[in-house]
Motif scaffolding. Sequence first.
Motif, mmCIF file in Angstrom:
data_model
loop_
_atom_site.group_PDB
_atom_site.id
_atom_site.type_symbol
_atom_site.label_atom_id
_atom_site.label_comp_id
_atom_site.label_asym_id
_atom_site.label_seq_id
_atom_site.Cartn_x
_atom_site.Cartn_y
_atom_site.Cartn_z
ATOM 1 N N ASP A 46 11.312 -8.591 -1.886
ATOM 2 C CA ASP A 46 12.010 -8.444 -3.162
ATOM 3 C C ASP A 46 11.254 -7.507 -4.083
ATOM 4 O O ASP A 46 10.028 -7.453 -4.071
ATOM 5 C CB ASP A 46 12.164 -9.802 -3.854
ATOM 6 N N ARG A 47 11.999 -6.770 -4.913
ATOM 7 C CA ARG A 47 11.385 -5.926 -5.935
ATOM 8 C C ARG A 47 11.388 -6.718 -7.228
ATOM 9 O O ARG A 47 12.401 -7.332 -7.582
ATOM 10 C CB ARG A 47 12.157 -4.622 -6.101
ATOM 11 N N LYS A 55 5.866 -2.993 -11.973
ATOM 12 C CA LYS A 55 6.957 -3.013 -11.006
ATOM 13 C C LYS A 55 6.355 -2.943 -9.620
ATOM 14 O O LYS A 55 5.421 -2.187 -9.384
ATOM 15 C CB LYS A 55 7.871 -1.813 -11.204
ATOM 16 N N THR A 57 6.783 -4.451 -5.129
ATOM 17 C CA THR A 57 7.472 -5.138 -4.040
ATOM 18 C C THR A 57 6.633 -6.319 -3.586
ATOM 19 O O THR A 57 5.423 -6.184 -3.393
ATOM 20 C CB THR A 57 7.686 -4.178 -2.852
ATOM 21 N N SER A 70 2.064 -2.416 -5.723
ATOM 22 C CA SER A 70 2.532 -1.512 -6.762
ATOM 23 C C SER A 70 1.637 -0.288 -6.787
ATOM 24 O O SER A 70 0.428 -0.404 -7.018
ATOM 25 C CB SER A 70 2.500 -2.215 -8.117
ATOM 26 N N CYS A 86 14.593 -7.481 -9.273
ATOM 27 C CA CYS A 86 15.417 -6.281 -9.155
ATOM 28 C C CYS A 86 16.208 -6.323 -7.852
ATOM 29 O O CYS A 86 15.732 -6.819 -6.848
ATOM 30 C CB CYS A 86 14.546 -5.030 -9.164
#
Length: 87
Positions: A46-47, A55, A57, A70, A86
Motif C-alpha cells: 500500500d502507498r 509518502k 510504500t 520512501s 493512497c
Amino acid sequence: MENKGLYYTLLYVGVLILFYYVFILIPGKKRKRAHDEMQRCVKAGDRVVTIGGIKGTVLEAGEETLVVESGGSRIEILRGAVQILCK
C-alpha cells in the motif's frame, strides 16, 4: 413570569446541547472510526502518507509498526502515524 423565562433558558440550553451532539460529536465519531479502520487495514504494497508528510510504500506490516520505503530509505513507523492510504 420568572418561571417562564427559566423554562425558555433551559429549553435554549437543551437545544444547543442537542445541536452540538448531532452536528459535532456524531460525525466526529464516524470519521474517527473510519480512520481507525483504515489504519488497521494497511498491508504490504500500500502507498501511504504519514502524519509527518512522508509518502512511501509499505514493505512490511506488523501488529503495531510498518516498514515504509520512501526515496530509497526504509523507515519504521507506528500504524497510528499513517494519515492517508493512497490508492
